[in-house]
Every structure is written in C-alpha cells, then in structure tokens.
Design an enzyme around this catalytic site. Sequence first.
Site, short mmCIF file in Angstrom:
data_model
loop_
_atom_site.label_atom_id
_atom_site.label_comp_id
_atom_site.label_asym_id
_atom_site.label_seq_id
_atom_site.Cartn_x
_atom_site.Cartn_y
_atom_site.Cartn_z
N LYS A 114 0.62 -1.23 -0.26
CA LYS A 114 -0.04 0.11 -0.01
C LYS A 114 0.38 1.02 -0.09
O LYS A 114 0.92 2.47 -0.35
CB LYS A 114 -0.81 -0.20 1.67
CG LYS A 114 -1.69 1.38 1.07
CD LYS A 114 -2.73 0.88 2.71
CE LYS A 114 -1.16 2.36 3.71
NZ LYS A 114 -2.06 3.18 4.49
N ASP A 161 -6.14 0.71 0.70
CA ASP A 161 -6.52 0.51 2.59
C ASP A 161 -7.82 1.30 2.68
O ASP A 161 -9.10 0.46 1.81
CB ASP A 161 -6.28 3.03 2.41
CG ASP A 161 -7.02 3.87 1.95
OD1 ASP A 161 -8.32 3.32 0.71
OD2 ASP A 161 -7.34 4.50 2.16
#
Length: 316
Positions: free
Chosen positions: A214, A233
Amino acid sequence: MVGLETIMALGVVPRQPARTGRQDKVRVRQAPFSKPNADNKDARVGTGAFASLPRAESRAPSRGKASAAAPKGRQSAAGKSTPASVPKIKGYNPVAAERVAEILKRLDQLYPEVKCALTHANAWELLVATILSAQSTDVNVNRVTPELFRKYPTVEAFAALTPEQLEPDVRSTGFFRNKSKSVVGAAKKIVADFGGQVPDDMEKLLTLPGVARKTANVILGSWFGKAVGVVVDTHVHRISRRLELTTQNDPQKIEQALMKVIPQEKWILFSHQIIWHGRKLCIARKPKCAECSLENICHAADKTWSTVEMHQNAKA
Ligand code: SF4
C-alpha cells in the site's frame, strides 16, 4: 377538551416516514428513467449513460433503514429481502467492462482533480507521511508533519535519530513506537543502501522497514507517477466490495482483483477518487447513498437508501 391519555399518546407516537419515501434531511432523488422535470433534469451525474444499463436498475426507490415503515414487499436498506418492485437482474456481471467504465466515468465527474491528501514536498516526506497515516487520519498527519520536517529536514537527519528520539514528535498519530521504528529504520536503509534517495522501484521499496504494497503504491503512484499497482487502504477495501469490484477481503487479493478490472492508466487516479469518496459520501458506518451519484449502479447490502436491488454479498 383533549384528555391526558390523548396528550401522552401524541407525545410518544413517533413520526411516520412520508409515503413518498422521503427521509428527514435526505434529498430524495429522481429515480433513473423517470421523466425528468424541467428544473432538475441535469442535476444527476451520469444519468444519461444509464440507457445502456439493465432495465432492472431503473426502479422506484427502496427505502432505507430509517424508513422502518416501508410498504409491504418493499426492500429495507438492511437488504434482508428482495423488494417486490425491483426484480433480480438477469445475467448481471458486476465487473463487466461497461459497468466498470460507468463507475470510472462517474468518479471522474465527482472527483475530477483529486490528488494525495498528505502534505509533502518530496518522496521522502510522502513516505514518512504515509507511514504515519496508518490507523490515523490525513488531517491528523498533516498537523504533525510540517513541524516534523522543519525539525528534521532531510532523510539523513532522520537516519541520525534513534526511534525513541522520534517518538514524542509522532505520538499524536497513534502507534507511535512502531511508526518511529519504521521511519528511522527506513531512513537508515535509504541512506545506507540507496544513496539517500527513495527508490522508485516496488521491490526496493518493499525492503524498507514499515513499507508494504500500500505504502509503496502511494509513493510510486503519487510521487513517481508510476502505475505499478492500486493503493488498497481502508476506503478502497470497503468501497471496492460495496461496488462488487471484488469479493476478496485480503488487501493483496483486492489489489490483484482491481488490477484486472480497472485499466492501468486509471490505477493511480482511481485510488485517490475512491479514498475521497470514502471520506465524503461512502463512509463506513452510514454511507450517504441518497446523495451519491453512483447510487443506481451500486447494489451494496449496507446502503442507507436504494433505487435498485441490493446484493447480500456486496458489503464492506
Ligand atoms: S450508493 Fe451508498 S454504498 Fe454505494 S457507493 Fe454510493 S455511498 Fe457507497
């Protein structure tokens, strides 16, 4: 004269929802395909493109959880039953190219020029801000980082610290001990192995302490402009499932699924748009579906208002 019993009864009888489906403080939108009225025909985003979508997506609104008194046979927003007025969509494919293109088009209209909300001036600052943003809000991180970068202006300045020295400066972002370790560890590795420069390569980024896909995708996409993957996310996780772009629950599998259905040139923007959508409308606990221009192509089970059939598996 009004008797006491009548007064008490008046005092305790709850307000009944309007028969029109209107809810308090909720702007009720015209159902797709209904005849536009002269005043609001352009009010909805993307309605025109709907002509190509299945007819079943064009029914009258099902009413939300707040509308406990929904007419018999209608669907409540809890998604427990199939509404009598909204038939199932035959041959429905949530990741059909046409549907995905419509979602992307509406996101472009809703959020045309969004970018990363974390304040930063270079790749290193973005890396620090992203590490600090875990389990925190961007607003909170943006409150901390200006002073942090004034105090330690370079990656070398961070590399000279111990995690304990950094802890007081990042305490308010939560999980400060782990975050301090990650930031100082990443700084030391960048100085030692990458000449003080944040690498623009996924594999190298993943060698930095505290950096998983991420964070690496944020750096590669938002700073280097490289679409190597999709940032997953909490917002992307939740909304991708609500929009049935994936049924996966693991962030890496969600990313793989999104990379298959979203065109690569949209990967960077899509993440930003969905993150903004998650903050503004598609919030976790009570999405503002009546205000959402994706509403009539969204079948999420936890919608608060719906004009279309809701799908039990389409939830965060
Ligand atoms: S309609 Fe509701 S659940 Fe669906 S994307 Fe919009 S806000 Fe989220």
